[in-house]
Design an enzyme around this catalytic site. Sequence first.
Site, PDB file in Angstrom:
ATOM      1  N   VAL A  20       0.781  -1.162   0.125  1.00 31.73           N
ATOM      2  CA  VAL A  20       0.206   0.079   0.014  1.00 31.73           C
ATOM      3  C   VAL A  20       0.907   1.191  -0.199  1.00 31.73           C
ATOM      4  CG1 VAL A  20      -1.860   1.447   1.007  1.00 31.73           C
ATOM      5  CG2 VAL A  20      -2.020  -1.290   1.299  1.00 31.73           C
ATOM      6  N   LYS A 110      -6.399  -1.522  10.008  1.00 33.97           N
ATOM      7  CA  LYS A 110      -7.676  -1.648  10.763  1.00 33.97           C
ATOM      8  C   LYS A 110      -7.493  -2.272  11.965  1.00 33.97           C
ATOM      9  CE  LYS A 110      -7.594  -5.407   8.872  1.00 33.97           C
ATOM     10  NZ  LYS A 110      -7.261  -6.181   7.455  1.00 33.97           N
ATOM     11  N   GLY A 139     -10.653  -1.460   1.853  1.00 36.36           N
ATOM     12  CA  GLY A 139      -9.785  -0.970   0.441  1.00 36.36           C
ATOM     13  C   GLY A 139     -10.168   0.350  -0.044  1.00 36.36           C
ATOM     14  N   ILE A 141     -13.229   1.138  -1.314  1.00 34.49           N
ATOM     15  CA  ILE A 141     -14.594   1.521  -1.342  1.00 34.49           C
ATOM     16  C   ILE A 141     -14.892   2.639  -0.167  1.00 34.49           C
ATOM     17  CG2 ILE A 141     -17.098   0.662  -1.074  1.00 34.49           C
ATOM     18  CD1 ILE A 141     -15.892  -2.172  -1.264  1.00 34.49           C
ATOM     19  N   GLY A 192      -2.765 -15.617  -4.620  1.00 33.08           N
ATOM     20  CA  GLY A 192      -2.336 -14.256  -3.876  1.00 33.08           C
ATOM     21  C   GLY A 192      -3.446 -13.651  -3.167  1.00 33.08           C
ATOM     22  N   GLU A 195      -3.375 -15.497   2.508  1.00 30.57           N
ATOM     23  CA  GLU A 195      -2.114 -15.955   3.166  1.00 30.57           C
ATOM     24  C   GLU A 195      -1.750 -17.144   3.231  1.00 30.57           C
ATOM     25  OE1 GLU A 195      -0.535 -12.754   4.507  1.00 30.57           O
ATOM     26  OE2 GLU A 195      -2.132 -11.525   3.855  1.00 30.57           O
ATOM     27  N   ASP A 206     -10.421 -10.981  10.351  1.00 30.69           N
ATOM     28  CA  ASP A 206     -10.433  -9.646   9.492  1.00 30.69           C
ATOM     29  C   ASP A 206     -11.678  -9.070   9.402  1.00 30.69           C
ATOM     30  OD1 ASP A 206      -8.663  -8.131   7.340  1.00 30.69           O
ATOM     31  OD2 ASP A 206     -10.508  -9.010   6.405  1.00 30.69           O
ATOM     32  N   LYS A 210     -13.144  -5.144  10.740  1.00 29.34           N
ATOM     33  CA  LYS A 210     -13.893  -4.137   9.944  1.00 29.34           C
ATOM     34  C   LYS A 210     -15.235  -3.783  10.556  1.00 29.34           C
ATOM     35  CE  LYS A 210     -11.068  -5.708   6.004  1.00 29.34           C
ATOM     36  NZ  LYS A 210     -11.109  -6.966   4.764  1.00 29.34           N
ATOM     37  N   GLY A 309      -5.884  -4.738  -1.944  1.00 31.97           N
ATOM     38  CA  GLY A 309      -5.070  -4.328  -3.008  1.00 31.97           C
ATOM     39  C   GLY A 309      -4.350  -3.030  -2.849  1.00 31.97           C
TER      40      GLY A 309
HETATM   41  N1  HSE Z   1      -7.261  -9.991   3.578  1.00 30.91           N
HETATM   42  C1  HSE Z   1      -8.462  -9.035   3.311  1.00 30.91           C
HETATM   43  C2  HSE Z   1      -9.257  -9.579   2.421  1.00 30.91           C
HETATM   44  C3  HSE Z   1      -7.852  -7.742   2.976  1.00 30.91           C
HETATM   45  O1  HSE Z   1      -9.331 -10.887   1.987  1.00 30.91           O
HETATM   46  O2  HSE Z   1     -10.337  -9.066   2.181  1.00 30.91           O
HETATM   47  C4  HSE Z   1      -7.227  -6.985   4.018  1.00 30.91           C
HETATM   48  O3  HSE Z   1      -8.317  -6.629   4.925  1.00 30.91           O
END
Ligand code: HSE
Length: 433
Positions: A20, A110, A139, A141, A192, A195, A206, A210, A309
């Site tokens: 980023v 985040k 990201g 949005i 990709g 992870e 994650d 959010k 991304g």
């Molecule tokens: N790994 C997250 C996703 C992106 O797959 O949306 C980063 O928060």
Amino acid sequence: MVAQPNAQVVRLGVLGHGVVGSAFVKLVTQQSDQILARSGVRLEVTKVCVRDAKKKHNLPKGAVLVTDSNGLVQSADVDLVVELMGGIEPALKLISESLGKHKPVVTANKALLAKHGVELFAAADAASTDLLFEAAVCGGIPLIRPLRESLRGEPISRVMGIVNGTTNFILTKMSEVGADYSVALAEAQKLGFAEADPTADVEGHDAAAKIAIIASIAFGTTVRAEDVYVEGISKLTAADITIARKFGYAVKLLGVAELDATTSMVSVRVHPALVALNNPLAAVRESFNAVLVDGESSGSLMFYGRGAGGEPTASAVLGDVIDAAINLRKGTHALLGAFKSTKLKEMSAINCEYMIGLEVADKPGVLHAVTGVFARNGVSIRAAEQDGIGEDARLVFLTHDANEAAVQNCLREFKSQDVVKHVGALLRVVANS
Ligand code: HSE
């Protein structure tokens, strides 16, 4: 570079030059003239802090590569700090110090905001400076700013959405080509999206971070990632998804933040959910994100796009940087507002419809035994279906609106019944249309 005599220069210190960070530095350099022409502010990257200065970093002319993050924050050559290093420490300390020095901060962090957001928002307000964080959630949005500004006067009843691209990619593959979870995960890793250790994505953590940030902003209440009820997708099977489709639903991992109008409590949760096939969220495929916001006057609003991304996230960072730079030069800042500390609604108190799958022996009396459990717990059946015969029989029930605690009691009873061989996925209906 376009010369403009009245240009107000704002010097940026960027913490982090990974995916980023490097996309942001490139974007700000490319857009510099256009930003100047439209806003009267010239953005100049003066310092970029990296962990390993021996690696090759492409920096714009005039930018200095440093390894001392604290020095960057303190530097007289930095007016505004862009934190793109991630993690809790030292990011927390560095952001706090920047705000303490009345330097605005833009961050995509985040994990940090889902843990310490409310205290950092208060620190920014106390320092009369900006802390902006559009890029921390979904990201590219625009979602935080619409919630924070455009919808400031709007009583919001619910925000829900697909806020993790990796799991949406996996569920899309499971649904569209019937791939098993492990095959779909391997494909996501190969491309990709996922992870090498996919836990944070597939177990819903994650998404929890959010939705905690989204809920805090939408409802003006303190929600931390650890307060969010979380279930991931790793136990779902392609068969669960096929049967859900037969009942008219897509399976999506949703983050949900919902106001209970009776108690004024907010329920914040992440779990695989059933979404009616005609709901716009059902059509969100691959690694895209989408969030639906329900407001009293606005009705339903949908925000859709790339949730991750380098370039989409850098775009969100840049929008915030321009705003914070203009505010800095005008001597003003955005209002983050006050946050209540209220108890969240317990998961056991929610009510919805459920899909429950049971692997059972296919013999007389089994259906009677199983439906008796629902009856004793006050859970009413809306539809049922049997899949397979003999040793492979599977009963799938769709309930009417039921209470979570009662449904969990049913699951416990099923697990102790001889005729039930396996209790499968529990899927909650979140959107019927
Ligand atoms: N790994 C997250 C996703 C992106 O797959 O949306 C980063 O928060």
